[in-house]
Design a protein around this motif. Structure first.
Motif, PDB file in Angstrom:
ATOM      1  N   THR A  64     -32.322  43.759  -7.588  1.00 23.67           N
ATOM      2  CA  THR A  64     -32.698  42.949  -8.744  1.00 23.67           C
ATOM      3  C   THR A  64     -34.053  43.368  -9.303  1.00 23.67           C
ATOM      4  OG1 THR A  64     -31.434  41.160  -7.749  1.00 23.67           O
ATOM      5  CG2 THR A  64     -32.832  40.585  -9.592  1.00 23.67           C
ATOM      6  N   ASP A  65     -35.058  43.480  -8.438  1.00 25.77           N
ATOM      7  CA  ASP A  65     -36.399  43.854  -8.904  1.00 25.77           C
ATOM      8  C   ASP A  65     -36.398  45.209  -9.610  1.00 25.77           C
ATOM      9  OD1 ASP A  65     -37.377  41.553  -7.792  1.00 25.77           O
ATOM     10  OD2 ASP A  65     -38.087  42.517  -5.953  1.00 25.77           O
ATOM     11  N   ARG A  66     -35.772  46.186  -8.977  1.00 27.88           N
ATOM     12  CA  ARG A  66     -35.775  47.535  -9.542  1.00 27.88           C
ATOM     13  C   ARG A  66     -34.993  47.613 -10.841  1.00 27.88           C
ATOM     14  NH1 ARG A  66     -34.784  51.954  -5.221  1.00 27.88           N
ATOM     15  NH2 ARG A  66     -35.106  53.209  -7.076  1.00 27.88           N
ATOM     16  N   ALA A  67     -33.852  46.940 -10.903  1.00 32.80           N
ATOM     17  CA  ALA A  67     -33.027  46.977 -12.113  1.00 32.80           C
ATOM     18  C   ALA A  67     -33.752  46.309 -13.280  1.00 32.80           C
ATOM     19  CB  ALA A  67     -31.682  46.312 -11.864  1.00 32.80           C
ATOM     20  N   VAL A  68     -34.353  45.151 -13.022  1.00 33.85           N
ATOM     21  CA  VAL A  68     -35.052  44.423 -14.077  1.00 33.85           C
ATOM     22  C   VAL A  68     -36.192  45.271 -14.649  1.00 33.85           C
ATOM     23  CG1 VAL A  68     -36.608  42.450 -14.478  1.00 33.85           C
ATOM     24  CG2 VAL A  68     -34.408  42.108 -13.328  1.00 33.85           C
ATOM     25  N   ASN A  69     -36.864  46.032 -13.789  1.00 34.00           N
ATOM     26  CA  ASN A  69     -37.987  46.851 -14.233  1.00 34.00           C
ATOM     27  C   ASN A  69     -37.586  48.156 -14.909  1.00 34.00           C
ATOM     28  OD1 ASN A  69     -40.038  45.101 -13.427  1.00 34.00           O
ATOM     29  ND2 ASN A  69     -39.862  45.803 -11.314  1.00 34.00           N
ATOM     30  N   SER A  70     -36.330  48.609 -14.712  1.00 32.55           N
ATOM     31  CA  SER A  70     -36.007  49.929 -15.232  1.00 32.55           C
ATOM     32  C   SER A  70     -34.795  50.014 -16.154  1.00 32.55           C
ATOM     33  CB  SER A  70     -35.830  50.903 -14.068  1.00 32.55           C
ATOM     34  OG  SER A  70     -34.794  50.468 -13.226  1.00 32.55           O
ATOM     35  N   LEU A  71     -34.034  48.932 -16.299  1.00 34.58           N
ATOM     36  CA  LEU A  71     -32.817  49.020 -17.116  1.00 34.58           C
ATOM     37  C   LEU A  71     -32.776  47.950 -18.204  1.00 34.58           C
ATOM     38  CD1 LEU A  71     -30.225  49.504 -14.221  1.00 34.58           C
ATOM     39  CD2 LEU A  71     -31.070  51.275 -15.769  1.00 34.58           C
ATOM     40  N   GLU A  72     -32.190  48.314 -19.336  1.00 33.48           N
ATOM     41  CA  GLU A  72     -31.971  47.363 -20.431  1.00 33.48           C
ATOM     42  C   GLU A  72     -30.916  46.340 -19.995  1.00 33.48           C
ATOM     43  OE1 GLU A  72     -32.970  46.967 -23.733  1.00 33.48           O
ATOM     44  OE2 GLU A  72     -34.608  48.309 -23.183  1.00 33.48           O
ATOM     45  N   LYS A  73     -31.111  45.092 -20.365  1.00 38.16           N
ATOM     46  CA  LYS A  73     -30.151  44.040 -19.974  1.00 38.16           C
ATOM     47  C   LYS A  73     -28.787  44.244 -20.637  1.00 38.16           C
ATOM     48  CE  LYS A  73     -32.898  41.170 -17.708  1.00 38.16           C
ATOM     49  NZ  LYS A  73     -33.466  40.438 -16.937  1.00 38.16           N
ATOM     50  N   SER A  74     -28.759  44.964 -21.769  1.00 34.72           N
ATOM     51  CA  SER A  74     -27.496  45.131 -22.486  1.00 34.72           C
ATOM     52  C   SER A  74     -26.763  46.429 -22.115  1.00 34.72           C
ATOM     53  CB  SER A  74     -27.769  45.137 -23.989  1.00 34.72           C
ATOM     54  OG  SER A  74     -28.647  46.201 -24.296  1.00 34.72           O
ATOM     55  N   ARG A  75     -27.341  47.201 -21.211  1.00 36.97           N
ATOM     56  CA  ARG A  75     -26.740  48.483 -20.837  1.00 36.97           C
ATOM     57  C   ARG A  75     -25.455  48.277 -20.027  1.00 36.97           C
ATOM     58  NH1 ARG A  75     -28.802  53.298 -21.212  1.00 36.97           N
ATOM     59  NH2 ARG A  75     -28.238  54.966 -19.783  1.00 36.97           N
ATOM     60  N   ASP A  76     -24.485  49.197 -20.169  1.00 37.95           N
ATOM     61  CA  ASP A  76     -23.292  49.164 -19.319  1.00 37.95           C
ATOM     62  C   ASP A  76     -23.690  49.685 -17.946  1.00 37.95           C
ATOM     63  OD1 ASP A  76     -21.849  48.323 -21.484  1.00 37.95           O
ATOM     64  OD2 ASP A  76     -20.538  50.086 -21.599  1.00 37.95           O
ATOM     65  N   SER A  96     -26.578  37.652 -12.375  1.00 39.26           N
ATOM     66  CA  SER A  96     -27.495  36.507 -12.224  1.00 39.26           C
ATOM     67  C   SER A  96     -28.875  36.825 -12.775  1.00 39.26           C
ATOM     68  CB  SER A  96     -27.629  36.117 -10.754  1.00 39.26           C
ATOM     69  OG  SER A  96     -26.386  35.692 -10.258  1.00 39.26           O
ATOM     70  N   ALA A  97     -29.252  38.121 -12.744  1.00 42.69           N
ATOM     71  CA  ALA A  97     -30.562  38.525 -13.258  1.00 42.69           C
ATOM     72  C   ALA A  97     -30.533  38.732 -14.771  1.00 42.69           C
ATOM     73  CB  ALA A  97     -31.013  39.814 -12.562  1.00 42.69           C
ATOM     74  N   GLY A  98     -29.384  38.460 -15.394  1.00 36.16           N
ATOM     75  CA  GLY A  98     -29.315  38.527 -16.846  1.00 36.16           C
ATOM     76  C   GLY A  98     -28.699  39.793 -17.425  1.00 36.16           C
ATOM     77  N   PHE A  99     -28.165  40.661 -16.571  1.00 32.01           N
ATOM     78  CA  PHE A  99     -27.508  41.863 -17.099  1.00 32.01           C
ATOM     79  C   PHE A  99     -26.136  41.457 -17.627  1.00 32.01           C
ATOM     80  CE2 PHE A  99     -30.809  43.551 -14.466  1.00 32.01           C
ATOM     81  CZ  PHE A  99     -31.269  44.638 -15.211  1.00 32.01           C
ATOM     82  N   GLU A 100     -25.847  41.885 -18.865  1.00 33.63           N
ATOM     83  CA  GLU A 100     -24.665  41.394 -19.566  1.00 33.63           C
ATOM     84  C   GLU A 100     -23.397  42.196 -19.298  1.00 33.63           C
ATOM     85  OE1 GLU A 100     -25.942  41.457 -23.687  1.00 33.63           O
ATOM     86  OE2 GLU A 100     -27.912  40.798 -23.010  1.00 33.63           O
ATOM     87  N   HIS A 101     -23.531  43.493 -19.028  1.00 34.66           N
ATOM     88  CA  HIS A 101     -22.362  44.366 -18.923  1.00 34.66           C
ATOM     89  C   HIS A 101     -22.352  45.071 -17.576  1.00 34.66           C
ATOM     90  CE1 HIS A 101     -21.951  43.643 -23.196  1.00 34.66           C
ATOM     91  NE2 HIS A 101     -23.201  44.021 -23.339  1.00 34.66           N
ATOM     92  N   VAL A 102     -21.942  44.339 -16.543  1.00 33.20           N
ATOM     93  CA  VAL A 102     -21.943  44.868 -15.187  1.00 33.20           C
ATOM     94  C   VAL A 102     -20.505  44.959 -14.691  1.00 33.20           C
ATOM     95  CG1 VAL A 102     -22.717  44.500 -12.810  1.00 33.20           C
ATOM     96  CG2 VAL A 102     -24.178  43.804 -14.725  1.00 33.20           C
ATOM     97  N   SER A 103     -20.173  46.093 -14.095  1.00 31.39           N
ATOM     98  CA  SER A 103     -18.822  46.277 -13.598  1.00 31.39           C
ATOM     99  C   SER A 103     -18.855  46.875 -12.199  1.00 31.39           C
ATOM    100  CB  SER A 103     -18.056  47.215 -14.540  1.00 31.39           C
ATOM    101  OG  SER A 103     -16.719  47.328 -14.119  1.00 31.39           O
ATOM    102  N   LYS A 104     -18.065  46.284 -11.315  1.00 30.27           N
ATOM    103  CA  LYS A 104     -17.935  46.810  -9.955  1.00 30.27           C
ATOM    104  C   LYS A 104     -16.977  47.994 -10.010  1.00 30.27           C
ATOM    105  CE  LYS A 104     -15.025  45.292  -6.702  1.00 30.27           C
ATOM    106  NZ  LYS A 104     -14.318  44.427  -5.800  1.00 30.27           N
ATOM    107  N   LEU A 105     -17.372  49.104  -9.416  1.00 28.10           N
ATOM    108  CA  LEU A 105     -16.524  50.294  -9.392  1.00 28.10           C
ATOM    109  C   LEU A 105     -15.538  50.162  -8.238  1.00 28.10           C
ATOM    110  CD1 LEU A 105     -16.122  52.948 -10.880  1.00 28.10           C
ATOM    111  CD2 LEU A 105     -17.740  54.004  -9.317  1.00 28.10           C
ATOM    112  N   LYS A 106     -14.266  49.905  -8.570  1.00 27.16           N
ATOM    113  CA  LYS A 106     -13.234  49.682  -7.544  1.00 27.16           C
ATOM    114  C   LYS A 106     -13.069  50.911  -6.660  1.00 27.16           C
ATOM    115  CE  LYS A 106     -10.124  48.154 -10.462  1.00 27.16           C
ATOM    116  NZ  LYS A 106      -8.975  47.611 -11.148  1.00 27.16           N
ATOM    117  N   GLY A 107     -13.145  50.695  -5.350  1.00 27.01           N
ATOM    118  CA  GLY A 107     -12.939  51.791  -4.403  1.00 27.01           C
ATOM    119  C   GLY A 107     -14.178  52.614  -4.135  1.00 27.01           C
ATOM    120  N   GLY A 108     -15.239  52.403  -4.929  1.00 25.40           N
ATOM    121  CA  GLY A 108     -16.516  53.085  -4.699  1.00 25.40           C
ATOM    122  C   GLY A 108     -16.421  54.594  -4.606  1.00 25.40           C
TER     123      GLY A 108
END
Length: 149
Positions: A64-76, A96-108
């Motif tokens: 959460t800390d790293r993403a908030v500091n380095s990524l746009e909230k609207s980024r995919d 929960s940290a406010g990122f709007e376009h988050v997707s879990k990559l199925k199967g990793g």
């Protein structure tokens, strides 16, 4: 009337789903689409061993800390971890940290490697990217042999 040349050629992307198939992400990568990020939330040593090419390391405990500091909230953002549970947990933390376009990559990473997605890292550099990927005949033979087992 605006003259939008790109509009007719490059279709706009629909919003990403809560879970994404590796094929969808791989095709975005191959089209060279900008404005998306792949996050690897596994521990640093797992990341160093091997990860999806271009994925950013953000261990889940710092996510959460790293993403908030380095990524746009609207980024995919596509996220994967050690297993489906960790991937889901990471996606939820980002939402929960406010990122709007988050997707879990199925199967990793496993699913990514299974479709021949590009990888990098210590282990990955020792095994050439699909040594038999270009030999379609031998791949078909292997497939047929495996089907018969």
């Amino acid at each position: 009337m605006t003259n939008n040349l790109v509009g007719g050629i490059i279709p706009s992307q629909p919003p990403i789903e809560a879970e994404s198939d590796v094929h969808a992400v791989k095709s975005r990568l191959e089209w060279g689409e900008p404005a998306f990020t792949i996050l690897d939330v596994r521990d640093r040593s797992s990341y160093n061993q091997g990860h999806i090419m271009g994925a950013m390391p953000m261990p889940i405990d710092e996510l959460t800390d790293r993403a908030v500091n380095s990524l746009e909230k609207s980024r995919d953002i596509y996220v994967y971890g050690t297993n489906e549970g960790e991937s889901s947990q990471a996606a939820q933390k980002l939402r929960s940290a406010g990122f709007e376009h988050v997707s879990k990559l199925k199967g990793g990473l496993g699913a990514w490697k299974a479709i021949g997605g590009p990888t990098e890292g210590i282990i990955e550099s020792r095994t050439p990217a699909g040594a038999d990927d270009y030999n379609v005949v031998s791949r078909m033979q292997n497939h047929l042999e495996n089907q018969q087992k």
